[in-house]
Design an enzyme around this catalytic site. Structure first.
Site, PDB file in Angstrom:
ATOM      1  N   GLY A 113       0.824  -1.209   0.000  1.00 38.16           N
ATOM      2  CA  GLY A 113       0.000   0.000   0.000  1.00 38.16           C
ATOM      3  C   GLY A 113       0.852   1.250   0.000  1.00 38.16           C
ATOM      4  O   GLY A 113       1.973   1.268  -0.516  1.00 38.16           O
ATOM      5  N   SER A 114       0.340   2.299   0.617  1.00 37.29           N
ATOM      6  CA  SER A 114       0.995   3.606   0.580  1.00 37.29           C
ATOM      7  C   SER A 114       1.995   3.762   1.720  1.00 37.29           C
ATOM      8  O   SER A 114       1.879   3.093   2.756  1.00 37.29           O
ATOM      9  CB  SER A 114      -0.062   4.710   0.682  1.00 37.29           C
ATOM     10  OG  SER A 114      -0.649   4.696   1.977  1.00 37.29           O
TER      11      SER A 114
ATOM     12  N   CYS B 235       2.060  -2.267 -10.882  1.00 35.93           N
ATOM     13  CA  CYS B 235       2.735  -2.528  -9.608  1.00 35.93           C
ATOM     14  C   CYS B 235       4.151  -1.983  -9.619  1.00 35.93           C
ATOM     15  O   CYS B 235       4.672  -1.562  -8.613  1.00 35.93           O
ATOM     16  CB  CYS B 235       2.724  -4.039  -9.346  1.00 35.93           C
ATOM     17  SG  CYS B 235       3.552  -4.537  -7.846  1.00 35.93           S
TER      18      CYS B 235
ATOM     19  N   GLU C 196       5.711  -3.194   1.114  1.00 39.61           N
ATOM     20  CA  GLU C 196       5.893  -2.821  -0.298  1.00 39.61           C
ATOM     21  C   GLU C 196       5.010  -1.606  -0.517  1.00 39.61           C
ATOM     22  O   GLU C 196       3.795  -1.714  -0.569  1.00 39.61           O
ATOM     23  CB  GLU C 196       5.497  -3.989  -1.206  1.00 39.61           C
ATOM     24  CG  GLU C 196       6.042  -3.863  -2.628  1.00 39.61           C
ATOM     25  CD  GLU C 196       5.200  -2.959  -3.512  1.00 39.61           C
ATOM     26  OE1 GLU C 196       5.569  -1.763  -3.625  1.00 39.61           O
ATOM     27  OE2 GLU C 196       4.204  -3.423  -4.063  1.00 39.61           O
TER      28      GLU C 196
ATOM     29  N   VAL D 140       0.230   4.749   5.188  1.00 41.56           N
ATOM     30  CA  VAL D 140      -0.380   3.632   5.910  1.00 41.56           C
ATOM     31  C   VAL D 140       0.700   2.653   6.373  1.00 41.56           C
ATOM     32  O   VAL D 140       0.606   2.062   7.450  1.00 41.56           O
ATOM     33  CB  VAL D 140      -1.427   2.920   5.025  1.00 41.56           C
ATOM     34  CG1 VAL D 140      -2.040   1.729   5.761  1.00 41.56           C
ATOM     35  CG2 VAL D 140      -2.525   3.901   4.612  1.00 41.56           C
ATOM     36  N   GLY D 141       1.743   2.499   5.575  1.00 47.61           N
ATOM     37  CA  GLY D 141       2.843   1.611   5.961  1.00 47.61           C
ATOM     38  C   GLY D 141       3.480   2.022   7.277  1.00 47.61           C
ATOM     39  O   GLY D 141       3.825   1.173   8.113  1.00 47.61           O
TER      40      GLY D 141
END
Length: 592
Positions: free
Chosen positions: A274-275, A330, A296, A278-279
């Site tokens: 994700g972003s 991706c 990732e 949020v990571g």
């Protein structure tokens, strides 16, 4: 020569037998998966209406509403699990894992073969479900969902067991009498929080590695791709049942932020796709229980084109890199650097291709590009373009739209910009869209500096007529994956680890590194010739330590690690002399 004939004949016979065995199809059972409610032609009447999601805020309730971004057609709703419900699912998975940890690799391989057979036989269904839920085209779904997943399965079938067996290591000079090895045990329950861009592969990627290494796994799918995720879960459930695996070994859960937070605090490892924002929150939550984390977090990959390339070929690759899955790629090719000697020619070639691209509902016609999955993301993309134009960039080409239904606004035309620089947000922020900013460079040193001028570090692609030159440039770019004269090929090589640095995250999935990241890595040392040779503490350093105990240690260190062979021999003599003296003293004490 007569001696070699029998060996040659045996080798030839062995090769023939192996070839004949390859012709015998494996005994892989088929599975039935209920797809009646995801078949586009059999949608219930109540689910056929157009859904207009509320704008200006993210939905947060006890239900997740799902719709097709390309048509706004309503797909259904799914529960947003509460923290208590998540913990209950994890507890069930933990019980199942204790049983599955004892399973054989033969059973695990059969599970993979059943999945592979179903995927190959139902490619169209899997791609249609992905297309409807995310807006991507069928071709993009096949490339990003089917091929990558099949490649991962075949790699695990071929090499997975080998890399999970104990690995023997050198014992070193001081432990020659020991056997040293590394064992790989399941961690327990793996948690995964995955993004929406590849709903099929993003579920199967962590699931395959976790289950094959003896773990259970609980996967929270994105609220933007819950409909497809819950169908794909049925495939996994059917395959697990076919091999007699315990129920609840794999769980797919739906929900919003609190669902993900509860998952992080309940599992033994978390994988997040994700972003960066949020990571970082995932990291803080994982720190409370000190579990390992793999992040990732996207990328802003540099796509570098030197002056000695085949321009039409590389232009096609570049456009594919941008438009793959409607810009939901991706690998994230988002910054294009082209040598000034071919800049105009390359831009013209790219503009010609992009102008021929049409976007529209991917299942309603032959469109090259589908919709943008996330609501209001097209507004963000337009703001990035506007910022670049305000700072001097020029739009040189845009694709076209096909027929869009009423109320459909989740499309963005493929867009090519020139005269861009690093003061523009478009060259710094992750766009996640079909925008192609192209910047000039003059020297290899300059382009390396430009490519590294980013807070992201996932991957890069370098194109040059000189392979040596392309490799040299790629080696200087600070990122986790690099493709030489190709784009995103590293991910199709599932033997390679995948992941980035800087704001692109850390840790790896795929390859040996990703598989072993699902394991408790345990170091083992044991006596090589037990019980005949055992480790004993030398007399000089037994308690009470002798007066010459440190002298003994000095000589022992030099005997083992000295650089000069004569110094080592002299030290060894001194070691033996001290031991002999200590033995004599000990003997005299016993006689007294």
């Amino acid at each position: 020569m007569a001696f070699w004939w029998p060996i040659i004949v045996l080798a030839f016979a062995y090769a023939i037998c192996r070839f004949l065995l390859m012709l015998i199809p494996p005994n892989v059972p088929s599975i039935d998966v209920d797809a009646s409610d995801v078949d586009d032609g059999s949608q219930a009447q109540e689910n056929s209406f157009i859904y207009i999601p509320p704008r200006g805020r993210t939905q947060q309730s006890d239900r997740i509403q799902c719709y097709e971004p390309a048509t706004m057609k309503y797909l259904g709703c799914f529960p947003a699990l509460t923290p208590d419900a998540v913990k209950a699912r994890v507890a069930q998975a933990r019980k199942a894992q204790k049983i599955w940890a004892k399973s054989s690799f033969k059973q695990r391989r059969q599970f993979l073969r059943i999945l592979l057979k179903y995927i190959i036989e139902h490619q169209e269904l899997i791609c249609e479900v992905s297309s409807r839920d995310t807006g991507k085209t069928m071709v993009d779904a096949s490339l990003g969902e089917i091929m990558t997943t099949c490649e991962k399965i075949t790699w695990l079938l071929s090499e997975g067991e080998k890399w999970l067996k104990p690995e023997y290591r050198a014992s070193g000079r001081s432990m020659l009498h020991k056997i040293s090895k590394v064992e790989f045990h399941p961690l327990g329950v793996i948690g995964a929080i995955v993004s929406w861009n590849y709903p099929f592969h993003n579920i199967f990627n962590p699931m395959l590695a976790a289950v094959f290494s003896g773990n259970s796994v609980v996967i929270k799918v994105s609220e933007h791709a819950s409909w497809s995720g819950c169908f794909y879960f049925r495939i996994i459930q059917s395959a697990l049942a076919a091999v007699g695996a315990p129920e609840n070994l794999v769980e797919v859960i739906t929900g919003f932020a609190e669902t993900g937070e509860a998952l992080v605090s309940s599992v033994d490892k978390i994988i997040f796709v994700g972003s960066p924002g949020v990571g970082k929150m995932i990291m803080r939550k994982a720190a409370e229980t000190l579990i390992p984390v793999t992040l990732e977090l996207g990328g802003k990959d540099a796509f570098i084109v030197c002056e000695d390339v085949d321009i039409p070929h590389v232009a096609q690759v570049a456009v594919r890199a941008v438009l793959q899955s409607s810009g939901q790629n991706c690998a994230g090719a988002e910054r294009f650097y082209v040598h000034r000697d071919i800049y105009t020619s390359f831009v013209n070639q790219v503009a010609k291709i992009v102008k021929s691209v049409s976007a529209g509902p991917p299942l309603a016609g032959r469109y090259d590009m589908g919709a943008i999955c996330m609501q209001e993301h097209s507004d963000k993309l337009q703001s990035l373009v506007d910022d670049a134009v305000d700072k001097g960039a020029e739009i040189v080409a845009r694709g076209s739209f096909g027929h869009l239904g009423e109320g459909v606004d989740q499309f963005f035309p493929p867009t090519v910009l020139t005269n861009v620089d690093h003061t523009m947000k478009l060259m710094q922020e992750e766009a996640f869209g079909p925008i192609m900013p192209i910047m000039k460079f003059s020297t290899d040193e300059e382009v390396v500096e430009l490519a590294n001028d980013s807070r992201y570090g996932l991957g890069c692609a370098v194109f040059s007529g000189s392979k040596r030159r392309a490799k040299m440039i790629a080696s200087q770019i600070h990122c986790g994956v690099a493709a030489v004269n190709d784009f995103a090929s590293t991910y199709m090589c599932q033997s390679l680890p995948f992941g980035g640095v800087k704001d692109s995250g850390f840790g790896r999935f795929a390859g040996v590194e990703g598989l072993r990241a699902c394991c408790l890595v345990k170091s083992i040392a044991e006596d090589r010739w037990w019980p005949y040779i055992k480790t004993k503490i030398p007399k000089p350093i037994q308690y009470p330590v002798a007066e010459n105990g440190f002298e003994f240690q000095e000589s022992l260190v030099e005997a083992l690690y000295g650089l000069n062979i004569w110094d080592r021999l002299r030290a060894l003599v001194n070691v033996l002399k001290i031991i002999s003296e200590q033995n004599t003293v000990a003997g005299n004490k016993r006689n007294d």
